[in-house]
Design a protein around this motif. Sequence first.
Motif, PDB file in Angstrom:
ATOM      1  N   TRP A  40     -11.019   8.576  -4.136  1.00  0.00           N
ATOM      2  CA  TRP A  40      -9.805   8.053  -4.148  1.00  0.00           C
ATOM      3  C   TRP A  40      -9.043   8.802  -5.369  1.00  0.00           C
ATOM      4  N   GLN A  41      -9.530   8.899  -6.265  1.00  0.00           N
ATOM      5  CA  GLN A  41      -8.732   9.493  -7.475  1.00  0.00           C
ATOM      6  C   GLN A  41      -8.226  11.087  -6.826  1.00  0.00           C
ATOM      7  N   ALA A  42      -9.235  11.983  -6.492  1.00  0.00           N
ATOM      8  CA  ALA A  42      -8.908  13.128  -6.117  1.00  0.00           C
ATOM      9  C   ALA A  42      -7.958  13.172  -4.766  1.00  0.00           C
ATOM     10  N   ALA A  43      -7.854  12.160  -4.013  1.00  0.00           N
ATOM     11  CA  ALA A  43      -7.152  11.978  -2.837  1.00  0.00           C
ATOM     12  C   ALA A  43      -5.805  11.800  -3.411  1.00  0.00           C
ATOM     13  N   LEU A  44      -5.591  10.886  -4.386  1.00  0.00           N
ATOM     14  CA  LEU A  44      -4.098  10.807  -5.022  1.00  0.00           C
ATOM     15  C   LEU A  44      -3.689  11.916  -5.539  1.00  0.00           C
ATOM     16  N   ASN A  45      -4.449  12.782  -6.240  1.00  0.00           N
ATOM     17  CA  ASN A  45      -3.923  14.127  -6.621  1.00  0.00           C
ATOM     18  C   ASN A  45      -3.474  15.132  -5.602  1.00  0.00           C
ATOM     19  N   GLN A 103      -5.549  18.950   4.460  1.00  0.00           N
ATOM     20  CA  GLN A 103      -6.881  18.730   5.018  1.00  0.00           C
ATOM     21  C   GLN A 103      -7.955  18.404   3.684  1.00  0.00           C
ATOM     22  N   GLN A 104      -7.669  18.944   2.396  1.00  0.00           N
ATOM     23  CA  GLN A 104      -8.632  18.645   1.511  1.00  0.00           C
ATOM     24  C   GLN A 104      -8.247  16.938   1.195  1.00  0.00           C
ATOM     25  N   LEU A 105      -7.128  16.478   1.366  1.00  0.00           N
ATOM     26  CA  LEU A 105      -6.902  15.251   1.058  1.00  0.00           C
ATOM     27  C   LEU A 105      -7.638  14.279   2.208  1.00  0.00           C
ATOM     28  N   LEU A 106      -7.705  14.648   3.492  1.00  0.00           N
ATOM     29  CA  LEU A 106      -8.462  13.849   4.409  1.00  0.00           C
ATOM     30  C   LEU A 106      -9.832  14.141   4.005  1.00  0.00           C
TER      31      LEU A 106
END
Length: 172
Positions: A142-147, A131-134
């Motif tokens: 994008w960098q936080a999503a990659l993490n 959910q955090q990824l979404l």
Amino acid sequence: MTNYFELFQLPIKLPIDSGQLTVNYQQLQRQYHPDNFAQATDNEKVSIIQKSAMINDGYQTLKNPIKAAEYLLSLQGFDVATEQNIIHDADFLMEQFSLREKLDDIENQNNVELLDDFHSEISQRKKQVYQQLLDYISQQNWQAALNQIYKIRYLARLIEQIEKLQEKQFAL
């Protein structure tokens, strides 16, 4: 490179409408099924088989929420497969260390109920990270999503270990 979102006529966003994905997939499969091209030249048949394979690959990618997220990041220029799988979140890494210790303790206790509860706990944690990824994707962070994807991979491996242990205990 074909964009799978465009191929299936879907907006480039997550989560994907799985119903619409399936409808569009089935329509494309009917349209590009090799049996429909029995009279085609050999070159055309090869092209159709390649298109059919691409449709299948795209469907397999987009129907899996994690693969779809990885694919979306690849469209943003991230090579998710070969990027350094390094998490710079010390709290998360400590949490992983603690969870692995907990799994070892549960294994030593040989307690099926504790193991099942732990499986539910980690599965829920994985959903939270997804959910955090979404959220990061919707913010185009994008960098936080990659993490977050890296974190999901850690949790997925832990879930695999739990499930192997469950199978092992079930076999006893």
